[in-house]
Design a protein around this motif. Structure first.
Motif, PDB file in Angstrom:
ATOM      1  N   TRP A 150       0.972  -1.170  -0.014  1.00  0.00           N
ATOM      2  CA  TRP A 150       0.012   0.076  -0.006  1.00  0.00           C
ATOM      3  C   TRP A 150       0.945   1.139   0.046  1.00  0.00           C
ATOM      4  O   TRP A 150       0.784   2.120  -0.927  1.00  0.00           O
ATOM      5  CB  TRP A 150      -1.041  -0.094   1.462  1.00  0.00           C
ATOM      6  N   ASP A 151       1.760   1.308   0.630  1.00  0.00           N
ATOM      7  CA  ASP A 151       2.744   2.297   0.955  1.00  0.00           C
ATOM      8  C   ASP A 151       3.587   2.657  -0.461  1.00  0.00           C
ATOM      9  O   ASP A 151       3.625   3.624  -0.985  1.00  0.00           O
ATOM     10  CB  ASP A 151       3.813   2.068   1.992  1.00  0.00           C
ATOM     11  N   GLU A 152       3.737   1.543  -1.071  1.00  0.00           N
ATOM     12  CA  GLU A 152       4.454   1.771  -2.670  1.00  0.00           C
ATOM     13  C   GLU A 152       3.548   2.451  -3.378  1.00  0.00           C
ATOM     14  O   GLU A 152       4.073   3.458  -4.224  1.00  0.00           O
ATOM     15  CB  GLU A 152       5.017   0.316  -2.863  1.00  0.00           C
TER      16      GLU A 152
ATOM     17  N   ARG B 140       1.708   7.288  -6.183  1.00  0.00           N
ATOM     18  CA  ARG B 140       0.864   8.393  -6.444  1.00  0.00           C
ATOM     19  C   ARG B 140       1.161   9.910  -6.067  1.00  0.00           C
ATOM     20  O   ARG B 140       1.054  10.977  -6.580  1.00  0.00           O
ATOM     21  CB  ARG B 140      -0.627   8.348  -5.946  1.00  0.00           C
ATOM     22  N   LEU B 141       1.900   9.904  -4.870  1.00  0.00           N
ATOM     23  CA  LEU B 141       2.392  11.113  -4.447  1.00  0.00           C
ATOM     24  C   LEU B 141       3.515  11.768  -5.206  1.00  0.00           C
ATOM     25  O   LEU B 141       3.548  12.805  -5.323  1.00  0.00           O
ATOM     26  CB  LEU B 141       3.048  11.023  -2.975  1.00  0.00           C
ATOM     27  N   ARG B 142       4.427  10.808  -5.764  1.00  0.00           N
ATOM     28  CA  ARG B 142       5.404  11.202  -6.628  1.00  0.00           C
ATOM     29  C   ARG B 142       4.879  11.897  -7.842  1.00  0.00           C
ATOM     30  O   ARG B 142       5.087  12.915  -8.414  1.00  0.00           O
ATOM     31  CB  ARG B 142       6.160  10.067  -7.123  1.00  0.00           C
TER      32      ARG B 142
ATOM     33  N   GLN C 199      -2.353   6.820 -16.861  1.00  0.00           N
ATOM     34  CA  GLN C 199      -1.616   6.646 -15.675  1.00  0.00           C
ATOM     35  C   GLN C 199      -1.422   7.763 -14.839  1.00  0.00           C
ATOM     36  O   GLN C 199      -0.908   7.997 -13.635  1.00  0.00           O
ATOM     37  CB  GLN C 199      -0.136   6.197 -16.095  1.00  0.00           C
ATOM     38  N   PHE C 200      -1.817   8.948 -15.165  1.00  0.00           N
ATOM     39  CA  PHE C 200      -1.787  10.378 -14.477  1.00  0.00           C
ATOM     40  C   PHE C 200      -3.132  11.195 -14.544  1.00  0.00           C
ATOM     41  O   PHE C 200      -3.184  11.993 -13.372  1.00  0.00           O
ATOM     42  CB  PHE C 200      -0.761  11.181 -14.853  1.00  0.00           C
ATOM     43  N   ILE C 201      -4.217  10.856 -15.349  1.00  0.00           N
ATOM     44  CA  ILE C 201      -5.280  11.653 -15.353  1.00  0.00           C
ATOM     45  C   ILE C 201      -5.951  11.549 -13.930  1.00  0.00           C
ATOM     46  O   ILE C 201      -6.455  12.377 -13.272  1.00  0.00           O
ATOM     47  CB  ILE C 201      -6.055  11.652 -16.480  1.00  0.00           C
TER      48      ILE C 201
ATOM     49  N   ILE D 270      -5.220  10.577 -10.977  1.00  0.00           N
ATOM     50  CA  ILE D 270      -4.216  11.328 -10.117  1.00  0.00           C
ATOM     51  C   ILE D 270      -4.501  12.707 -10.061  1.00  0.00           C
ATOM     52  O   ILE D 270      -4.970  13.127  -9.088  1.00  0.00           O
ATOM     53  CB  ILE D 270      -2.912  10.916  -9.892  1.00  0.00           C
ATOM     54  N   ALA D 271      -4.430  13.154 -11.467  1.00  0.00           N
ATOM     55  CA  ALA D 271      -4.712  14.767 -11.531  1.00  0.00           C
ATOM     56  C   ALA D 271      -6.046  15.153 -10.987  1.00  0.00           C
ATOM     57  O   ALA D 271      -6.331  16.241 -10.470  1.00  0.00           O
ATOM     58  CB  ALA D 271      -4.486  15.158 -12.981  1.00  0.00           C
ATOM     59  N   GLU D 272      -7.325  14.110 -11.313  1.00  0.00           N
ATOM     60  CA  GLU D 272      -8.308  14.398 -10.830  1.00  0.00           C
ATOM     61  C   GLU D 272      -8.524  14.274  -9.437  1.00  0.00           C
ATOM     62  O   GLU D 272      -9.172  15.214  -8.809  1.00  0.00           O
ATOM     63  CB  GLU D 272      -9.208  13.215 -11.607  1.00  0.00           C
ATOM     64  N   ASP D 273      -7.900  13.506  -8.773  1.00  0.00           N
ATOM     65  CA  ASP D 273      -7.994  13.204  -7.249  1.00  0.00           C
ATOM     66  C   ASP D 273      -7.569  14.421  -6.576  1.00  0.00           C
ATOM     67  O   ASP D 273      -8.202  14.849  -5.612  1.00  0.00           O
ATOM     68  CB  ASP D 273      -7.401  11.872  -6.917  1.00  0.00           C
ATOM     69  N   SER D 274      -6.267  14.818  -7.154  1.00  0.00           N
ATOM     70  CA  SER D 274      -5.633  15.931  -6.303  1.00  0.00           C
ATOM     71  C   SER D 274      -6.181  17.368  -6.783  1.00  0.00           C
ATOM     72  O   SER D 274      -5.817  18.339  -6.042  1.00  0.00           O
ATOM     73  CB  SER D 274      -4.116  15.878  -6.535  1.00  0.00           C
ATOM     74  N   GLY D 275      -7.014  17.456  -7.827  1.00  0.00           N
ATOM     75  CA  GLY D 275      -7.613  18.893  -8.150  1.00  0.00           C
ATOM     76  C   GLY D 275      -6.759  19.414  -9.149  1.00  0.00           C
ATOM     77  O   GLY D 275      -7.327  20.276  -9.985  1.00  0.00           O
ATOM     78  N   ILE D 276      -5.455  19.171  -9.500  1.00  0.00           N
ATOM     79  CA  ILE D 276      -4.712  19.904 -10.480  1.00  0.00           C
ATOM     80  C   ILE D 276      -5.444  19.486 -11.663  1.00  0.00           C
ATOM     81  O   ILE D 276      -4.833  20.429 -12.741  1.00  0.00           O
ATOM     82  CB  ILE D 276      -3.207  19.236 -10.295  1.00  0.00           C
TER      83      ILE D 276
END
Ligand code: C2E
Ligand code: MG
Ligand code: MG
Ligand code: MG
Length: 275
Positions: free
Chosen positions: A17-19, A24-26, A76-78, A80-86
């Motif tokens: 989970w951490d990995e 995602r954070l990266r 692979q990034f949309i 994550i971009a959606e979750d973070s709002g960016i």
């Protein structure tokens, strides 16, 4: 023994989970830098008239050239971009770049066609979104009919809020299409109420036209329904001559897919539009 394995399993789970969350954070972190450092670019995929073969539009598709990792695909990034709002800032960049590019093609005397831009629901919920789109068109001097916005079915769940925004957009003269049609939480009622110009039949149905009679039926039904509701219909992910044949027979209006062309850089589109 059971007691011993308990904490271990827990630990393995936590490490995995951490990995995943580290990754995602990266990505989230790198996405912020990407906008500033201009690591994004757009590719464009032509859309063809099913019967004449002419190019009748292009879809703008986001590409991220990561300085260390190379090309990272949108899948692979949309999310994550959606979750973070960016995604709101990224989406704004996509909108501006697509309009700027389309106007540049027009100013070069090339065939005039609409550019389709994919929208995230987060962008839609921004206050005064329709007015902000109008401002972009104004800024680049692009006529509204040369822009189309693609929304997905899941976005259309909040029907009341969306109707208002869509009506304001279509009043301006911007086209609206439903992307990945058939895969979302379909409610056919919205098709009647919303001002939608075009349905895009999802690639998953198109790719199985030849082998799966159910998918062939679904595609034929979507085309017929779209026409009865006075909408245009475009098939996504068209790859083979047999698929083209089937779609022609069932009077599909347009197609997009590797059969015609994959998404390509803007210079390649300029060559196609000049030809
Ligand atoms: P989409 O909007 O449904 O775009 C079509 C996807 O199918 C594109 O993938 C395209 O390269 C791919 N494709 C086209 N023809 C074929 C074909 O014949 N065969 C196969 N196997 N694939 C084909 P891509 O560029 O990787 O984009 C994936 C998704 O990412 C898009 O699906 C869209 O939902 C999202 N996306 C891309 N750009 C943006 C953007 O600027 N903003 C937002 N919010 N989402 C975007
Ligand atoms: Mg799309
Ligand atoms: Mg699609
Ligand atoms: Mg999609």
């Amino acid at each position: 023994k059971a007691k011993e394995s308990g904490p271990n399993e827990c630990q393995v789970y936590r490490e995995e989970w951490d990995e995943a969350s580290l990754e995602r954070l990266r990505i989230q972190h790198d996405l912020r830098r990407a906008l500033i450092n201009q690591e994004f670019m757009l590719h464009y995929q032509p859309q063809y008239d099913m019967h004449t073969g002419a190019i009748v539009g292009v879809e703008a598709l986001l590409r991220w050239h990561h300085p260390e990792r190379g090309m990272i695909p949108p899948s692979q990034f949309i999310p994550i971009a959606e979750d973070s709002g960016i995604i709101v800032q990224i989406g704004q960049w996509v909108l501006e770049e697509a309009c700027r590019q389309n106007k540049e093609w027009q100013d070069a005397g090339l065939l005039k066609i609409p550019v389709s831009v994919n929208l995230s629901m987060r962008q839609f919920w921004q206050p005064n979104f329709p007015e902000s789109v109008a401002a972009v068109l104004e800024r680049f001097g692009l006529e509204p009919r040369y822009l189309e916005l693609e929304i997905t079915e899941s976005m259309t769940m909040d029907a009341d809020k969306l109707t208002n925004s869509l009506l304001r957009l279509t009043d301006i003269g911007i086209g609206i299409s439903i992307d990945d049609f058939g895969t979302g939480y379909s409610s056919f009622s919205y098709l009647k109420h919303f001002p939608i110009d075009r349905l895009k039949i999802d690639r998953s149905f198109v790719s199985d036209i030849e082998d799966d009679p159910d998918d062939a039926e679904i595609v034929a039904a979507i085309i017929a329904m779209a026409h009865n509701l006075h909408m245009q219909v475009i098939a996504e992910g068209v790859e083979t001559a047999q698929q083209v044949h089937f779609l022609k027979m069932h009077l599909c209006d347009e197609m997009q897919g590797y059969y015609g062309s994959p998404p390509v850089p803007s210079e390649r589109i300029a060559e196609m539009l000049a030809a």
